[in-house]
Write a protein that holds these residues in place. Sequence first.
Motif, mmCIF file in Angstrom:
data_model
loop_
_atom_site.group_PDB
_atom_site.id
_atom_site.type_symbol
_atom_site.label_atom_id
_atom_site.label_comp_id
_atom_site.label_asym_id
_atom_site.label_seq_id
_atom_site.Cartn_x
_atom_site.Cartn_y
_atom_site.Cartn_z
ATOM 1 N N ALA A 40 7.630 12.959 12.641
ATOM 2 C CA ALA A 40 6.853 11.588 12.899
ATOM 3 C C ALA A 40 6.287 11.436 11.442
ATOM 4 C CB ALA A 40 5.467 11.934 13.800
ATOM 5 N N VAL A 41 5.252 12.357 11.012
ATOM 6 C CA VAL A 41 5.330 12.575 9.475
ATOM 7 C C VAL A 41 6.186 12.012 8.334
ATOM 8 C CG1 VAL A 41 4.178 13.675 7.738
ATOM 9 C CG2 VAL A 41 3.204 14.157 10.016
ATOM 10 N N GLU A 42 6.873 12.288 9.026
ATOM 11 C CA GLU A 42 8.467 11.843 7.968
ATOM 12 C C GLU A 42 8.703 10.714 7.820
ATOM 13 O OE1 GLU A 42 13.018 13.180 7.396
ATOM 14 O OE2 GLU A 42 11.494 14.671 8.018
ATOM 15 N N GLU A 43 8.864 10.348 9.634
ATOM 16 C CA GLU A 43 9.189 8.549 9.788
ATOM 17 C C GLU A 43 8.129 7.818 9.471
ATOM 18 O OE1 GLU A 43 12.422 7.219 10.469
ATOM 19 O OE2 GLU A 43 12.877 9.523 10.022
ATOM 20 N N LYS A 44 6.998 7.824 8.985
ATOM 21 C CA LYS A 44 5.838 7.483 8.956
ATOM 22 C C LYS A 44 5.412 6.542 10.679
ATOM 23 C CE LYS A 44 6.984 6.972 3.902
ATOM 24 N NZ LYS A 44 8.143 7.735 3.526
ATOM 25 N N SER A 45 5.410 6.955 11.155
ATOM 26 C CA SER A 45 4.733 6.550 12.796
ATOM 27 C C SER A 45 4.039 7.119 13.368
ATOM 28 C CB SER A 45 6.393 6.787 13.746
ATOM 29 O OG SER A 45 5.687 6.370 14.931
#
Length: 141
Positions: A40-45
């Motif tokens: 979620a952090v990596e995907e900026k979600s």
Amino acid sequence: LRRRLAYAVRTGDVAAIGVLFSPSDRLRDGELEARMVRLAVEEKSLDALETLLGLGASPNARLDRASLPVFAFALRMGERAAMEALLRRGADLAMRDKFDETIVAACLHGDGVCRELCLAVVGIRNQCVHEAMHGSVLLPE
């Protein structure tokens, strides 16, 4: 299940995350929890991150002892909103990385952008210095 959950996290499908990420899965499989929070952090979600945290995912999740806590990962990614969400859910700034250094101390030794972002988000410039010197952080309430 893992692929469908990962897809839901990547696309920010909070309804699907709510169905696919259950507390029993989280308790049974800490790696799944850590991977989804980190994704979620990596995907900026931010919506996916907030949903996972709301369903009980730990803001201190990490894949293993050698990996970065998710807050440190968010910091390195420059994800201020994710760091704020993790802090609101109780991210532990005293967690140590694989080099046995706390996240805050690592900020002080990192590059200028990393250091300033961390200090701005947590709002504890003085506490960071105290933590680096004494090994404890006092967060404002």
